[in-house]
Design a protein around this motif. Structure first.
Motif, PDB file in Angstrom:
ATOM      1  N   UNK A  32      46.680  96.171  33.073  1.00 38.39           N
ATOM      2  CA  UNK A  32      46.922  95.662  34.427  1.00 38.39           C
ATOM      3  C   UNK A  32      48.215  96.244  34.977  1.00 38.39           C
ATOM      4  N   UNK A  33      49.266  96.280  34.146  1.00 39.80           N
ATOM      5  CA  UNK A  33      50.525  96.870  34.585  1.00 39.80           C
ATOM      6  C   UNK A  33      50.385  98.369  34.828  1.00 39.80           C
ATOM      7  N   UNK A  34      49.714  99.064  33.917  1.00 40.81           N
ATOM      8  CA  UNK A  34      49.523 100.500  34.095  1.00 40.81           C
ATOM      9  C   UNK A  34      48.646 100.771  35.313  1.00 40.81           C
ATOM     10  N   UNK A  35      47.625  99.938  35.508  1.00 41.07           N
ATOM     11  CA  UNK A  35      46.779 100.072  36.684  1.00 41.07           C
ATOM     12  C   UNK A  35      47.540  99.804  37.968  1.00 41.07           C
ATOM     13  N   UNK A  36      48.461  98.859  37.925  1.00 38.69           N
ATOM     14  CA  UNK A  36      49.295  98.555  39.087  1.00 38.69           C
ATOM     15  C   UNK A  36      50.114  99.779  39.494  1.00 38.69           C
ATOM     16  N   UNK A  37      50.630 100.481  38.504  1.00 39.42           N
ATOM     17  CA  UNK A  37      51.429 101.670  38.783  1.00 39.42           C
ATOM     18  C   UNK A  37      50.575 102.791  39.370  1.00 39.42           C
ATOM     19  N   UNK A  38      49.265 102.763  39.085  1.00 35.07           N
ATOM     20  CA  UNK A  38      48.376 103.834  39.546  1.00 35.07           C
ATOM     21  C   UNK A  38      47.508 103.424  40.738  1.00 35.07           C
ATOM     22  N   UNK A  39      47.809 102.254  41.317  1.00 36.87           N
ATOM     23  CA  UNK A  39      47.108 101.830  42.514  1.00 36.87           C
ATOM     24  C   UNK A  39      45.699 101.307  42.294  1.00 36.87           C
ATOM     25  N   UNK A  40      45.431 100.697  41.134  1.00 33.50           N
ATOM     26  CA  UNK A  40      44.095 100.193  40.840  1.00 33.50           C
ATOM     27  C   UNK A  40      43.753  98.911  41.614  1.00 33.50           C
ATOM     28  N   UNK A  41      44.751  98.190  42.058  1.00 31.77           N
ATOM     29  CA  UNK A  41      44.537  97.002  42.882  1.00 31.77           C
ATOM     30  C   UNK A  41      43.596  95.986  42.213  1.00 31.77           C
ATOM     31  N   UNK A  42      43.896  95.674  40.947  1.00 26.11           N
ATOM     32  CA  UNK A  42      43.104  94.661  40.253  1.00 26.11           C
ATOM     33  C   UNK A  42      43.312  93.283  40.885  1.00 26.11           C
ATOM     34  N   UNK A  43      42.281  92.450  40.786  1.00 25.10           N
ATOM     35  CA  UNK A  43      42.368  91.049  41.193  1.00 25.10           C
ATOM     36  C   UNK A  43      42.288  90.222  39.904  1.00 25.10           C
ATOM     37  N   UNK A  44      43.408  89.655  39.499  1.00 22.61           N
ATOM     38  CA  UNK A  44      43.469  88.956  38.218  1.00 22.61           C
ATOM     39  C   UNK A  44      43.302  87.457  38.423  1.00 22.61           C
ATOM     40  N   UNK A  45      42.437  86.856  37.613  1.00 24.94           N
ATOM     41  CA  UNK A  45      42.286  85.402  37.565  1.00 24.94           C
ATOM     42  C   UNK A  45      42.838  84.936  36.222  1.00 24.94           C
ATOM     43  N   UNK A  46      43.849  84.082  36.275  1.00 23.94           N
ATOM     44  CA  UNK A  46      44.523  83.628  35.063  1.00 23.94           C
ATOM     45  C   UNK A  46      44.132  82.194  34.745  1.00 23.94           C
TER      46      UNK A  46
END
Length: 354
Positions: free
Chosen positions: A181-195
């Motif tokens: 998720x952090x690596x994706x954030x840096x690459x613009x993946x725009x994940x939607x996380x449900x915690x």
């Protein structure tokens, strides 16, 4: 915005002042407090009471702790120093029974001690410090590698469900389940996380939601019993969780509630991935039946997070800290050396050979 993976170090050594410095995870998100621990009883207490938690972070804390405890020894010989080392090691090992990283780190420190036989007391102490630092540095790289492998399983814009906290504060950096998720954030993946909130200790609410929000990740907090409906509504395309122990057959022990999430994911045909450093894989443990499950105090259910008790006085409680997810519900186990798939009894040993 600064990335949380760069600014939070939950476990570190202050060797000059003979202190282990820990981020107190029990008071998050309302307070950000760093504990300065000099006594072994305080290190033991911090591990037992979850002031430091997350399998890798526990291992790092134990490594630093056994070094600091041995550093205080006034032994004059290698043999006398080893006797003092064993006392500290055995004491810290009694703090948590389920997280294999605790024992892995302590055993690794023991192995390094034995490799220094014939050297002076001062040289052995220096070697122990070096080994503890290596454990921390290696964990950071391991977490990054897990994140890179896990990211290959995901697509931009995905909805991801996670349970408990397997983030940067549970490791040296990046986390395990949160690393992609952090690596994706840096690459613009725009994940939607449900915690998931992760009752009864609320690590998802207090820790995962907090650190992801700090990092600018799109995160939505849900109650544990909402996992089914968000899956049914099509909001979730993958589940990512960490774990505290992986058995040889692929059964995994993780925070209580994980197995229920895995069963739901199977029902809704959603891939369920366990992110696990190889230090968490215990090939000597044949199945989940062999994993000792820690039982926690009743007040964690009845009163810990409430202004006044929320259960009848003296009611019986059952409070296991972990449950075991059967390997049949696991799509893949993501390690630093690659992704293991069923049959795990064949694929997990191969991960160690890479």
């Amino acid at each position: 915005m600064e990335k949380i993976t760069e600014v939070i170090q939950s476990v570190r050594l202050d060797d000059i002042n003979d202190m282990l410095i820990l981020l107190d995870q029990t008071v998050l998100p309302n307070q950000k407090v760093f504990l300065e621990l000099k006594e072994m009883k305080d290190v033991w207490d911090a591990i037992y009471h979850l002031r430091v938690r997350g399998a890798p972070a526990i291992g790092i804390a134990a490594a630093y702790g056994v070094y600091l405890g041995t550093k205080k020894s006034e032994a004059d010989t290698y043999e006398e120093l080893y006797a003092d080392f064993l006392k500290v090691k055995e004491y810290l090992a009694s703090s948590r029974p389920t997280a294999v990283n605790l024992f892995w780190a302590l055993d690794r420190m023991d192995k390094r001690f034995k490799q220094e036989e014939g050297k002076s007391v001062a040289e052995v102490k220096l070697a122990l410090k070096e080994e503890a630092e290596l454990i921390r540095e290696e964990d950071e790289q391991v977490c990054k590698s897990i994140g890179e492998h896990a990211l290959t399983l995901l697509k931009p814009g995905m909805g991801i469900l996670t349970h408990c906290n397997a983030g940067t504060i549970a490791t040296a950096r990046y986390g395990t389940a949160l690393a992609p998720i952090y690596l994706g954030q840096e690459q613009g993946y725009d994940f939607k996380v449900f915690a998931d909130e992760t009752r009864p200790l609320l690590q998802g609410a207090r820790l995962t939601a907090w650190e992801l929000k700090q990092a600018g990740v799109d995160v939505t907090l849900i109650c544990d019993n909402m996992a089914s409906i968000v899956m049914k509504e099509g909001k979730i395309q993958a589940v990512l969780v960490g774990c505290d122990r992986v058995a040889a057959n692929g059964d995994t022990a993780n925070k209580i509630g994980t197995s229920g999430v895995a069963i739901l994911a199977k029902h809704y045909n959603i891939p369920f991935y366990v992110c696990a450093p190889l230090s968490t894989v215990d090939l000597e443990c044949q199945t989940g039946e062999d994993i000792h499950i820690e039982l926690r105090p009743s007040e964690e259910i009845t009163s810990k997070w409430y202004g006044e008790p929320m259960a009848p006085e003296d009611v019986q409680t059952y409070n296991p800290a972990f449950d075991v997810t059967d390997h049949e519900f696991i799509t893949g186990i993501v390690t630093e050396n690659g992704i293991a798939y069923a049959p795990f009894s064949e694929s997990l040993p191969k991960m160690f050979k890479k």
